[in-house]
Design a protein around this motif. Sequence first.
Motif, PDB file in Angstrom:
ATOM      1  N   GLY A  66       0.776  -1.225   0.000  1.00  0.00           N
ATOM      2  CA  GLY A  66       0.000   0.000   0.000  1.00  0.00           C
ATOM      3  C   GLY A  66       0.811   1.280   0.000  1.00  0.00           C
ATOM      4  O   GLY A  66       0.240   2.371  -0.027  1.00  0.00           O
ATOM      5  N   SER A  67       2.128   1.179   0.000  1.00  0.00           N
ATOM      6  CA  SER A  67       2.959   2.378   0.099  1.00  0.00           C
ATOM      7  C   SER A  67       3.181   3.039  -1.257  1.00  0.00           C
ATOM      8  O   SER A  67       3.116   2.401  -2.309  1.00  0.00           O
ATOM      9  CB  SER A  67       4.314   2.028   0.726  1.00  0.00           C
ATOM     10  OG  SER A  67       5.051   1.173  -0.121  1.00  0.00           O
ATOM     11  N   VAL A  68       3.461   4.331  -1.208  1.00  0.00           N
ATOM     12  CA  VAL A  68       3.806   5.078  -2.424  1.00  0.00           C
ATOM     13  C   VAL A  68       5.065   4.497  -3.053  1.00  0.00           C
ATOM     14  O   VAL A  68       5.157   4.348  -4.280  1.00  0.00           O
ATOM     15  CB  VAL A  68       4.000   6.566  -2.084  1.00  0.00           C
ATOM     16  CG1 VAL A  68       4.582   7.327  -3.282  1.00  0.00           C
ATOM     17  CG2 VAL A  68       2.692   7.194  -1.650  1.00  0.00           C
ATOM     18  N   SER A  69       6.051   4.178  -2.219  1.00  0.00           N
ATOM     19  CA  SER A  69       7.319   3.663  -2.744  1.00  0.00           C
ATOM     20  C   SER A  69       7.139   2.333  -3.463  1.00  0.00           C
ATOM     21  O   SER A  69       7.757   2.100  -4.516  1.00  0.00           O
ATOM     22  CB  SER A  69       8.343   3.526  -1.619  1.00  0.00           C
ATOM     23  OG  SER A  69       7.819   2.790  -0.530  1.00  0.00           O
ATOM     24  N   LEU A  70       6.290   1.459  -2.928  1.00  0.00           N
ATOM     25  CA  LEU A  70       6.045   0.177  -3.595  1.00  0.00           C
ATOM     26  C   LEU A  70       5.417   0.392  -4.968  1.00  0.00           C
ATOM     27  O   LEU A  70       5.840  -0.223  -5.960  1.00  0.00           O
ATOM     28  CB  LEU A  70       5.142  -0.703  -2.735  1.00  0.00           C
ATOM     29  CG  LEU A  70       4.726  -2.034  -3.366  1.00  0.00           C
ATOM     30  CD1 LEU A  70       5.928  -2.945  -3.604  1.00  0.00           C
ATOM     31  CD2 LEU A  70       3.690  -2.752  -2.491  1.00  0.00           C
ATOM     32  N   ARG A  71       4.451   1.278  -5.049  1.00  0.00           N
ATOM     33  CA  ARG A  71       3.811   1.547  -6.342  1.00  0.00           C
ATOM     34  C   ARG A  71       4.814   2.131  -7.331  1.00  0.00           C
ATOM     35  O   ARG A  71       4.812   1.776  -8.517  1.00  0.00           O
ATOM     36  CB  ARG A  71       2.612   2.488  -6.156  1.00  0.00           C
ATOM     37  CG  ARG A  71       1.425   1.852  -5.455  1.00  0.00           C
ATOM     38  CD  ARG A  71       0.173   2.698  -5.620  1.00  0.00           C
ATOM     39  NE  ARG A  71       0.300   3.992  -4.957  1.00  0.00           N
ATOM     40  CZ  ARG A  71       0.001   4.236  -3.689  1.00  0.00           C
ATOM     41  NH1 ARG A  71      -0.454   3.234  -2.923  1.00  0.00           N
ATOM     42  NH2 ARG A  71       0.122   5.432  -3.175  1.00  0.00           N
ATOM     43  N   SER A  72       5.663   3.020  -6.853  1.00  0.00           N
ATOM     44  CA  SER A  72       6.662   3.616  -7.744  1.00  0.00           C
ATOM     45  C   SER A  72       7.634   2.571  -8.263  1.00  0.00           C
ATOM     46  O   SER A  72       7.941   2.528  -9.464  1.00  0.00           O
ATOM     47  CB  SER A  72       7.439   4.708  -6.999  1.00  0.00           C
ATOM     48  OG  SER A  72       6.620   5.795  -6.649  1.00  0.00           O
ATOM     49  N   ILE A  73       8.120   1.722  -7.381  1.00  0.00           N
ATOM     50  CA  ILE A  73       9.088   0.707  -7.783  1.00  0.00           C
ATOM     51  C   ILE A  73       8.444  -0.311  -8.714  1.00  0.00           C
ATOM     52  O   ILE A  73       9.061  -0.738  -9.703  1.00  0.00           O
ATOM     53  CB  ILE A  73       9.705   0.040  -6.535  1.00  0.00           C
ATOM     54  CG1 ILE A  73      10.593   1.063  -5.806  1.00  0.00           C
ATOM     55  CG2 ILE A  73      10.510  -1.196  -6.905  1.00  0.00           C
ATOM     56  CD1 ILE A  73      11.084   0.609  -4.452  1.00  0.00           C
ATOM     57  N   ALA A  74       7.197  -0.695  -8.436  1.00  0.00           N
ATOM     58  CA  ALA A  74       6.496  -1.623  -9.329  1.00  0.00           C
ATOM     59  C   ALA A  74       6.326  -1.018 -10.717  1.00  0.00           C
ATOM     60  O   ALA A  74       6.469  -1.715 -11.737  1.00  0.00           O
ATOM     61  CB  ALA A  74       5.138  -1.991  -8.732  1.00  0.00           C
ATOM     62  N   GLY A  75       6.046   0.267 -10.788  1.00  0.00           N
ATOM     63  CA  GLY A  75       5.919   0.922 -12.089  1.00  0.00           C
ATOM     64  C   GLY A  75       7.219   0.909 -12.865  1.00  0.00           C
ATOM     65  O   GLY A  75       7.230   0.738 -14.092  1.00  0.00           O
TER      66      GLY A  75
END
Length: 319
Positions: free
Chosen positions: A299-308
């Motif tokens: 759910g973190s911003v960093s996880l979404r960024s890295i996944a992108g």
Amino acid sequence: MVPRPRSSRARRALLAVLVTAAVALPVSGAARPSAVPAPAPAALTPLGAAGPAELDARYAAGREEIRAARDMAARHGDRRRAASLTAMARPGRTFLMFDGRDGGRGVEVLGDLSRARRIAVLVPGAGVDLDHYGRSRRGAGALLDELGSGSAVVVWLGYRTPAMLGPAAMTSGRADEAAPGLRAFVRELSAATPSARVSLLCHSYGSVVCARAASGLEVADIVLYGSPGTGAGSAADLHTRATVRAGVGGDDWIVRVPHVAVPLPFATVGFGTDPVSPEFGAEVFDAGDAGHSAYLERGSVSLRSIAGIVAGTAGGRHA
């Protein structure tokens, strides 16, 4: 009184940290996980292809190595290590390699590597060993879920990580030892999965390892997060065709570590330029308010960024 230059203050602060760590190391070293014995693993042939049959054979070999290390740890009386290895040997856990000696090495795959169109290789930092591996695996699982089908995440614990509190975490010695192994693994993986997009995700001290291994690697991205620096003055100094990206969370204590490199008689202490600074020249991604160990938190911003980034859908901005 004339104020001291900022660089001088930073050097003094870094040397103070070094002295503190040097004192702390003998205390923390009394129960180092490297003291737990384990058998030498069998030699592995290179993974020629990432087909189901080849992978199943490699995973079976890894499971046997883990069980042998578990049995030796149990005979040694180390219940904690034996419990950790019992969990690693469970059905569904898949290791391309395993070596239980000296704190432990392992390369675990999450997802179906044989069908993966995008692969993330996670390189952990200081303090990660067989007894402190759970957070790295949980982060890998969260990333895999964020990426969805057609993805695989590989946790490359292929080196003797430095202790979190110790001089080795502030010099490049362990990274220099680790880099040839990481370089060889990524090349083997890329050859076995030629159609997949491979990204190298480098956390904390792992960013120093990645920097040492970067030259010539055929990967799409090198992602530095929670990084103390890389030892390189700029992204260009990594000599890679990969897109170099960097991020740091708002709650990460690493932002208070001085980004200097201090030459001493035995080594250079510190890793120089901050990867998220303009002078480094990486593409900076949004890491939100991540703490040092929370970049891959669900759910973190960093996880979404890295996944992108891994998926190839992320843009980027220069610092």
